[in-house]
Design a protein around this motif. Structure first.
Motif, PDB file in Angstrom:
ATOM      1  N   MET A 211      38.718  46.216  38.093  1.00  0.00           N
ATOM      2  CA  MET A 211      39.632  45.574  37.142  1.00  0.00           C
ATOM      3  C   MET A 211      39.913  44.131  37.548  1.00  0.00           C
ATOM      4  O   MET A 211      39.820  43.207  36.738  1.00  0.00           O
ATOM      5  N   SER A 214      36.838  41.907  36.911  1.00  0.00           N
ATOM      6  CA  SER A 214      36.571  41.482  35.531  1.00  0.00           C
ATOM      7  C   SER A 214      37.648  40.514  35.049  1.00  0.00           C
ATOM      8  O   SER A 214      37.386  39.604  34.268  1.00  0.00           O
ATOM      9  N   LEU A 215      38.869  40.696  35.567  1.00  0.00           N
ATOM     10  CA  LEU A 215      39.943  39.755  35.245  1.00  0.00           C
ATOM     11  C   LEU A 215      39.595  38.362  35.760  1.00  0.00           C
ATOM     12  O   LEU A 215      39.705  37.363  35.049  1.00  0.00           O
ATOM     13  N   THR A 216      39.166  38.319  37.015  1.00  0.00           N
ATOM     14  CA  THR A 216      38.757  37.043  37.622  1.00  0.00           C
ATOM     15  C   THR A 216      37.642  36.411  36.798  1.00  0.00           C
ATOM     16  O   THR A 216      37.667  35.205  36.512  1.00  0.00           O
ATOM     17  N   ASN A 218      36.891  36.831  33.659  1.00  0.00           N
ATOM     18  CA  ASN A 218      37.349  36.350  32.361  1.00  0.00           C
ATOM     19  C   ASN A 218      38.162  35.061  32.472  1.00  0.00           C
ATOM     20  O   ASN A 218      38.217  34.269  31.540  1.00  0.00           O
ATOM     21  N   GLN A 239      31.784  38.194  38.028  1.00  0.00           N
ATOM     22  CA  GLN A 239      32.325  39.537  38.214  1.00  0.00           C
ATOM     23  C   GLN A 239      31.700  40.230  39.433  1.00  0.00           C
ATOM     24  O   GLN A 239      32.409  40.833  40.247  1.00  0.00           O
TER      25      GLN A 239
END
Lengths: 324, 315
Positions: A211, A214-216, A218, A239
Motif C-alpha cells: 500500500m 503504490s501510494l509513493t 502515485n 512502486q
C-alpha cells in the motif's frame, strides 16, 4: 570459544525442549504440508499445470511447482515461507534472547563466569540460526518427499541446486528476522515491548508495504486518466523500487526467480525492458543468470542482517549489566 | 602476636566511578586479606554494587584500579572471574531447567571437564542441602532455596573469593541465620575469602570479622569488627544519665563504689556514668539506699549501630 559453544549448546537444547520451540516447529510443518497437500492446496493446480503442453521449457522445473504453485484457496508454500513462517520463527526465537535473561537475573550470573561477553550474544544468535536451519531442512525435505510420493516426479540436478540455494537464502532471511528481534531484545528491557516492536515491523512490511509503495508511486509518478506507456512504466518502476525497501519483497523476488525460473517477476520484466527494449524474453533463466539477477537482493538481506547484529553486539558489549 | 602478613585478596586504589556527573564511588581504597569475611555495609545506593561490578570487571571504573589476587579487574576480567564467585543481589536461574542443570551450565562455562561437572554439581548441592530436589525445576523453588542454590552455584567453580550481594534478601529470619552460618562454615572449611554486602548490621556482626561502611561512595569506617567496637564507638560501654533532685558528693561517691562503674561525671544535677554493663538497677538501689532522690534515668547504648544509624540518616 569454549564459552561460545557452551552457550550455543544450551540455547539450542532450549529451543527444542521448550514448548515454544515445539509449538513453532509443529506449526511450521503443519502449515507447509497443508499448503501442498491440503484439500484446496497446491496439488490440484500442479496436476493441471503438468497436463498443459510444455511451453518454453516450463516442464523442466516440474518438481519446483510444489513450492511455488498456489492452490485454489491457499497461497503457495513459498508465500507462506516468505510472509509468515520464516519471519515468525526468527522473531519468536530472538524476541526475548537478552532481555528475559536480564529480567530473570540470570545474565549477571552468566557474565560473572569466565567467558567473554560476546560469547553470550554470539552463542544465542548462532543457536537461533541453526534452529531455523534445522526447521527449514525438515520442512523442505518433507514437502519434497510428498511431491515425490504423490506426483511421482524426481527433482533434476538443476532443481536440487536451486533448492539448496533456496535453503541457504531462507536461512539468511531467517537470520535477518532473528537479528531484528535480538536487536530489540537488547534495547528494550520489557519482553512485551520488544515483541510488539518486532511484530509491528513485520506487520508493516508484510501487510502495509505494498500500500505504502503504490501510494509513493502515485505521488512521485502520477498517472493521468488514460495513462500512456511511459507513465505506466514510470509508476510501476517507482512502486517496485519503493517496495524493495521491504526485506519481505526482496526475499520474495529472489526466491521467485530461484524457484520459478520460467516466470518473470514485474521487476525482472522492467529490467529487461530497460536493458533491451524487449517486452518478453521467453524461456527459463539458467542458474547463472538467476544468480546474477538475485545477487543484489541477497547482498542487501545479508548486509541488513550483519548491520542489525552489529548494532546489537556493540550495544550489548558496552552495556552495564545490573541484576536490579 | 605478630603474624606473617596475609596475602592481599582484594585491593582497590582510588577506585572511582561517575555516572554522568554524579560520583557513585569516590576514591575508594579497599583492602581485603585472605581468609577474611568482609562485611560491606552501606545504605541502598551507597555504591556497593557498583564497586562489586568494577571488582569483577563488569563495568569500567572512571579512574583508579581494582585488583583481585593481583589480577587487574579491568584488563584481565577472565582471570578474575575464574577465581571469583559472585552472587548478584537478585540472583536468577533458568526456571524451566532443573537445579542440577543450572549448576552444570555454570560448571561448563567455567570449562570443567564433563566427568568433573557431575561430581562438582552433586557435591555443591549436598553442601547446601538441596540434593533431594536436584532434579526439580528451579521454578518450583522457594526464595530461600534459590538463595541456597546461588551459594551452590559459586561452590561449583570452587572460587578463592566469593562476593555475595545481599545473600539473605527475601528469606525468613530462621533461614537468614542458617544461611549466614552456612556461609561462615564454607568460608572456614575451604579457606575462602568472602565479601558480603548487606545493609543489615546484625547479619554482618554475626559472621564478619572485618567491616567497611560505604556511604555516598566513600568508605567511612573500615577495620576489624571488635577493634571498631572498642575504639570508635564509645568502647562498647554504656553511658547512663541520671537526674537527681539534689546532688551531693556523697551520692557521687556511693555510685562510684558500685562494681563495674568506670567513671562518674557531674554537671549540675546530672550525673553521667560510664560503665561496662547495664547497672541501672544497682545504681538506683545505691542512690535510694543513700537517701538520694532519683528523678530520671536514661541509658545510652553505644554500638556500631549508632554510627550506622547516624550515617543512614544522613544518606
Amino acid at each position: 570459544m569454549q564459552g561460545l559453544m557452551t552457550v550455543f549448546y544450551k540455547e539450542l537444547a532450549d529451543h527444542f525442549n521448550s514448548w515454544r520451540g515445539i509449538i513453532l516447529f509443529i506449526t511450521v510443518l503443519l502449515v507447509s504440508v497443508f499448503a501442498v497437500l491440503g484439500p484446496s492446496g497446491a496439488l490440484a493446480s500442479i496436476r493441471a499445470q503438468l497436463e498443459t503442453p510444455v511451453q518454453y521449457g516450463f516442464g523442466r522445473f516440474a518438481f519446483l511447482y510444489l513450492f511455488t504453485t498456489a492452490g485454489e484457496d491457499l497461497p503457495s508454500f513459498l508465500w507462506f515461507i516468505t510472509r509468515f513462517l520464516v519471519p515468525i520463527v526468527g522473531i519468536v526465537l530472538g524476541l526475548d534472547a537478552i532481555n528475559s535473561e536480564k529480567n530473570s537475573g540470570t545474565l549477571s550470573r552468566l557474565l560473572a563466569q569466565p567467558i567473554y561477553r560476546d560469547a553470550v550474544i554470539n552463542g544465542k544468535f548462532l543457536a537461533g540460526v541453526v534452529t531455523i536451519a534445522i526447521m527449514l531442512t525438515t520442512t523442505i525435505l518433507i514437502v519434497s518427499a510428498i511431491g515425490f510420493n504423490v506426483l511421482g516426479i524426481a527433482p533434476s540436478s538443476g532443481e536440487i541446486a536451486r533448492l539448496l540455494l533456496f535453503w541457504g537464502v531462507s536461512i539468511l532471511y531467517g537470520a535477518f528476522w532473528l537479528g531484528l528481534a535480538m536487536l530489540f531484545s537488547v534495547y528494550f528491557r520489557s519482553v512485551a515491548t520488544s515483541a510488539i516492536s518486532t511484530l509491528g515491523i513485520w506487520m508493516f512490511f508484510s501487510f502495509f508495504m505494498s500500500m505504502a509503495a503504490s501510494l509513493t508511486a502515485n505521488v512521485l509518478a502520477p498517472m493521468s486518466q488514460t495513462p500512456t506507456t511511459p507513465e505506466l512504466l514510470k509508476n510501476i518502476g517507482v512502486q517496485i523500487t519503493a517496495s524493495r525497501f521491504s526485506p519481505i519483497m526482496l526475499f520474495g523476488e529472489a526466491t521467485t526467480v530461484l524457484l520459478a525460473p520460467g516466470e518473470r517477476t514485474a521487476g525482472e520484466m522492467l529490467q529487461l525492458y530497460h536493458a533491451s527494449g524487449a517486452r518478453w524474453m521467453p524461456g527459463p533463466l539458467t542458474l547463472g543468470q538467476t544468480l546474477l539477477t538475485i545477487w543484489p537482493h541477497l547482498a542487501i538481506i545479508g548486509g541488513l542482517t550483519a548491520l542489525l547484529f552489529a548494532i546489537s553486539y556493540i550495544r550489548f558489549m558496552r552495556e552495564e549489566i545490573r541484576s536490579t | 602476636m605478630s603474624k606473617l602478613a596475609k596475602q592481599l585478596v582484594v585491593q582497590t586504589v582510588d577506585l572511582t566511578k561517575n555516572y554522568d556527573k554524579t560520583t557513585v564511588v569516590d576514591r575508594l581504597n579497599l583492602r581485603v586479606e585472605e581468609g577474611d569475611i568482609f562485611g560491606f555495609l552501606g545504605p541502598n545506593g551507597a555504591g556497593k554494587t557498583t564497586t562489586i561490578l568494577m571488582l569483577l570487571g563488569l563495568t569500567e571504573p572512571t579512574s583508579g584500579t581494582a585488583h583481585i589476587y593481583g589480577y587487574n579487574s579491568t584488563r584481565e576480567p577472565l582471570k578474575v572471574k575464574r577465581i571469583t564467585g559472585y552472587v548478584p543481589e537478585k540472583v536468577g536461574f533458568y526456571e524451566d531447567l532443573t537445579a542440577s542443570y543450572n549448576l552444570a551450565y555454570t560448571a561448563r562455562l567455567n570449562g570443567l571437564p564433563e566427568e568433573l561437572v557431575i561430581k562438582r554439581v552433586g557435591e555443591s548441592l549436598d553442601i547446601v542441602g538441596l540434593s533431594p530436589v536436584a532434579e526439580q525445576k528451579v521454578g518450583e523453588f522457594s526464595r530461600g532455596m534459590k538463595q541456597r542454590l546461588a551459594i551452590a552455584d559459586i561452590l561449583v567453580k570452587m572460587p578463592k573469593v566469593a562476593i555475595l550481594d545481599e545473600p539473605t534478601s527475601g528469606i525468613d529470619p530462621e533461614g537468614i541465620i542458617q544461611m549466614l552460618d552456612m556461609i561462615a562454615e564454607i568460608a572456614k572449611e575451604r579457606n575462602m575469602t568472602i565479601i558480603m554486602c548487606s545493609h543489615q548490621l546484625y547479619q554482618v556482626q554475626r559472621i564478619c570479622n572485618r567491616v567497611g561502611m560505604l556511604v555516598n561512595g566513600k568508605l567511612v569506617i573500615e577495620g576489624l569488627l571488635d577493634q571498631l567496637g572498642r575504639e570508635a564507638l564509645g568502647g562498647g560501654r554504656l553511658r547512663i544519665e541520671i537526674k537527681l533532685a539534689e546532688t551531693t558528693s556523697k551520692l557521687v561517691d556511693c555510685v562510684k563504689r558500685i562494681k563495674g562503674v568506670v567513671s562518674v561525671e557531674r554537671s549540675g544535677d546530672l550525673l553521667l556514668i560510664t560503665c561496662q554493663d547495664d547497672l541501672r538497677a544497682k545504681i538506683a538501689k545505691a542512690i535510694v539506699d543513700a537517701n538520694g532522690l532519683l528523678v530520671e534515668m536514661k541509658i545510652q547504648k553505644y554500638a556500631l549501630e549508632d554510627i550506622y544509624r547516624k550515617y543512614f540518616r544522613e544518606a
